[in-house]
Design a protein around this motif. Sequence first.
Motif, PDB file in Angstrom:
ATOM      1  N   ALA A 151      31.137  31.566  32.171  1.00 20.31           N
ATOM      2  CA  ALA A 151      30.243  31.786  33.310  1.00 20.31           C
ATOM      3  C   ALA A 151      29.298  32.944  33.037  1.00 20.31           C
ATOM      4  CB  ALA A 151      31.051  32.034  34.576  1.00 20.31           C
ATOM      5  N   MET A 152      29.827  34.006  32.441  1.00 24.63           N
ATOM      6  CA  MET A 152      28.980  35.164  32.138  1.00 24.63           C
ATOM      7  C   MET A 152      27.964  34.826  31.050  1.00 24.63           C
ATOM      8  SD  MET A 152      29.941  38.993  30.929  1.00 24.63           S
ATOM      9  CE  MET A 152      29.882  38.673  29.188  1.00 24.63           C
ATOM     10  N   THR A 153      28.390  34.083  30.039  1.00 24.05           N
ATOM     11  CA  THR A 153      27.522  33.761  28.907  1.00 24.05           C
ATOM     12  C   THR A 153      26.273  32.990  29.347  1.00 24.05           C
ATOM     13  OG1 THR A 153      29.431  33.723  27.442  1.00 24.05           O
ATOM     14  CG2 THR A 153      27.444  32.632  26.650  1.00 24.05           C
ATOM     15  N   ARG A 154      26.418  32.132  30.330  1.00 19.64           N
ATOM     16  CA  ARG A 154      25.261  31.332  30.745  1.00 19.64           C
ATOM     17  C   ARG A 154      24.125  32.192  31.287  1.00 19.64           C
ATOM     18  NH1 ARG A 154      25.451  29.776  36.595  1.00 19.64           N
ATOM     19  NH2 ARG A 154      27.229  30.930  37.370  1.00 19.64           N
ATOM     20  N   LEU A 173      29.730  48.929  37.414  1.00 18.09           N
ATOM     21  CA  LEU A 173      29.246  48.160  38.562  1.00 18.09           C
ATOM     22  C   LEU A 173      27.792  48.496  38.878  1.00 18.09           C
ATOM     23  CD1 LEU A 173      32.395  48.258  40.850  1.00 18.09           C
ATOM     24  CD2 LEU A 173      31.528  46.325  39.533  1.00 18.09           C
ATOM     25  N   GLU A 174      27.410  49.760  38.765  1.00 15.55           N
ATOM     26  CA  GLU A 174      26.007  50.143  38.972  1.00 15.55           C
ATOM     27  C   GLU A 174      25.104  49.428  37.979  1.00 15.55           C
ATOM     28  OE1 GLU A 174      25.888  54.411  38.681  1.00 15.55           O
ATOM     29  OE2 GLU A 174      27.047  54.677  40.532  1.00 15.55           O
ATOM     30  N   ASP A 175      25.541  49.342  36.726  1.00 17.68           N
ATOM     31  CA  ASP A 175      24.751  48.651  35.700  1.00 17.68           C
ATOM     32  C   ASP A 175      24.610  47.167  36.011  1.00 17.68           C
ATOM     33  OD1 ASP A 175      24.454  51.051  34.347  1.00 17.68           O
ATOM     34  OD2 ASP A 175      26.002  50.599  32.852  1.00 17.68           O
ATOM     35  N   ILE A 176      25.691  46.535  36.451  1.00 19.71           N
ATOM     36  CA  ILE A 176      25.660  45.112  36.799  1.00 19.71           C
ATOM     37  C   ILE A 176      24.681  44.870  37.948  1.00 19.71           C
ATOM     38  CG2 ILE A 176      27.024  43.220  37.782  1.00 19.71           C
ATOM     39  CD1 ILE A 176      29.471  44.517  36.237  1.00 19.71           C
ATOM     40  N   ILE A 177      24.757  45.699  38.973  1.00 21.62           N
ATOM     41  CA  ILE A 177      23.860  45.549  40.127  1.00 21.62           C
ATOM     42  C   ILE A 177      22.410  45.812  39.727  1.00 21.62           C
ATOM     43  CG2 ILE A 177      23.254  46.516  42.378  1.00 21.62           C
ATOM     44  CD1 ILE A 177      26.330  46.887  42.796  1.00 21.62           C
ATOM     45  N   SER A 178      22.200  46.779  38.863  1.00 21.54           N
ATOM     46  CA  SER A 178      20.850  47.064  38.374  1.00 21.54           C
ATOM     47  C   SER A 178      20.256  45.850  37.664  1.00 21.54           C
ATOM     48  CB  SER A 178      20.885  48.272  37.435  1.00 21.54           C
ATOM     49  OG  SER A 178      19.608  48.521  36.916  1.00 21.54           O
ATOM     50  N   TYR A 181      29.845  38.898  36.164  1.00 23.80           N
ATOM     51  CA  TYR A 181      29.891  40.088  35.318  1.00 23.80           C
ATOM     52  C   TYR A 181      31.040  41.010  35.717  1.00 23.80           C
ATOM     53  CZ  TYR A 181      25.928  39.459  32.241  1.00 23.80           C
ATOM     54  OH  TYR A 181      25.104  39.013  31.239  1.00 23.80           O
ATOM     55  N   LEU A 182      31.318  41.091  37.005  1.00 23.12           N
ATOM     56  CA  LEU A 182      32.439  41.916  37.467  1.00 23.12           C
ATOM     57  C   LEU A 182      33.752  41.424  36.850  1.00 23.12           C
ATOM     58  CD1 LEU A 182      32.851  43.182  41.067  1.00 23.12           C
ATOM     59  CD2 LEU A 182      34.800  42.393  39.789  1.00 23.12           C
ATOM     60  N   LYS A 183      33.935  40.102  36.797  1.00 22.87           N
ATOM     61  CA  LYS A 183      35.180  39.526  36.257  1.00 22.87           C
ATOM     62  C   LYS A 183      35.339  39.773  34.761  1.00 22.87           C
ATOM     63  CE  LYS A 183      37.716  36.739  37.745  1.00 22.87           C
ATOM     64  NZ  LYS A 183      39.103  36.814  38.158  1.00 22.87           N
ATOM     65  N   THR A 184      34.235  39.991  34.048  1.00 26.90           N
ATOM     66  CA  THR A 184      34.326  40.087  32.592  1.00 26.90           C
ATOM     67  C   THR A 184      33.940  41.450  32.028  1.00 26.90           C
ATOM     68  OG1 THR A 184      32.103  39.170  32.400  1.00 26.90           O
ATOM     69  CG2 THR A 184      33.936  37.622  32.236  1.00 26.90           C
ATOM     70  N   ALA A 185      33.061  42.176  32.696  1.00 25.11           N
ATOM     71  CA  ALA A 185      32.512  43.404  32.103  1.00 25.11           C
ATOM     72  C   ALA A 185      32.940  44.688  32.808  1.00 25.11           C
ATOM     73  CB  ALA A 185      30.978  43.316  32.074  1.00 25.11           C
ATOM     74  N   ARG A 199      39.757  34.975  31.809  1.00 23.58           N
ATOM     75  CA  ARG A 199      39.827  33.531  31.578  1.00 23.58           C
ATOM     76  C   ARG A 199      38.637  33.081  30.730  1.00 23.58           C
ATOM     77  NH1 ARG A 199      43.295  31.077  35.009  1.00 23.58           N
ATOM     78  NH2 ARG A 199      44.008  32.238  36.812  1.00 23.58           N
ATOM     79  N   ILE A 200      38.858  32.034  29.966  1.00 23.62           N
ATOM     80  CA  ILE A 200      37.776  31.456  29.168  1.00 23.62           C
ATOM     81  C   ILE A 200      36.639  31.021  30.090  1.00 23.62           C
ATOM     82  CG2 ILE A 200      37.157  29.502  27.685  1.00 23.62           C
ATOM     83  CD1 ILE A 200      40.047  29.713  26.535  1.00 23.62           C
ATOM     84  N   ALA A 201      36.979  30.471  31.251  1.00 21.46           N
ATOM     85  CA  ALA A 201      35.957  30.031  32.207  1.00 21.46           C
ATOM     86  C   ALA A 201      35.116  31.199  32.700  1.00 21.46           C
ATOM     87  CB  ALA A 201      36.606  29.308  33.383  1.00 21.46           C
TER      88      ALA A 201
END
Length: 154
Positions: A147-150, A64-69, A118-122, A141-143
């Motif tokens: 969402a993250m890929t975009r 989560l720290e990495d995502i927020i960074s 990112y939270l939902k996937t990483a 989910r694929i969705a």
Amino acid sequence: MPNSLIRIQEADFDVSAELAALRKGDPRVGAVVTFLGTVRDMNDGSQVKGMTLEHYPGMTEKALEDIISQANTRWDIYQTLVIHRVGPLLPEDQIVMVAVTSAHRGEAFSACEFIMDYLKTAAPFWKKEDTPEGARWVDARIADDAAMTRWNQK
């Protein structure tokens, strides 16, 4: 430098109190964007009687720290709050809250959406649902992956 607060907890939280604390004493804030995730009673066509969320202590907070960074490098934001519950939960219970403050709404909306995607996937959380057919682990989910890929294309 933006500030962030990350909490992984079993206890419920008070959205109003959390938002008031996040904004307190920062007159620069012109926008607060919040996402609140809750437990649904249906998923993939099955009734959900409850769920259990698990995580890997230490690793989850680091992710989560990495995502927020990453969000801090992409957008001009001030404060970030992520609260994620673990343990047993029932339909209508709050699961996650992501809140972002900034001077303007565009920055806060984008950062909040990015963090949640990112939270939902990483982030290392695992969800097991209790259904009438028995317990089952829930995959991303694929969705959510789309969402993250975009964000990688921006």
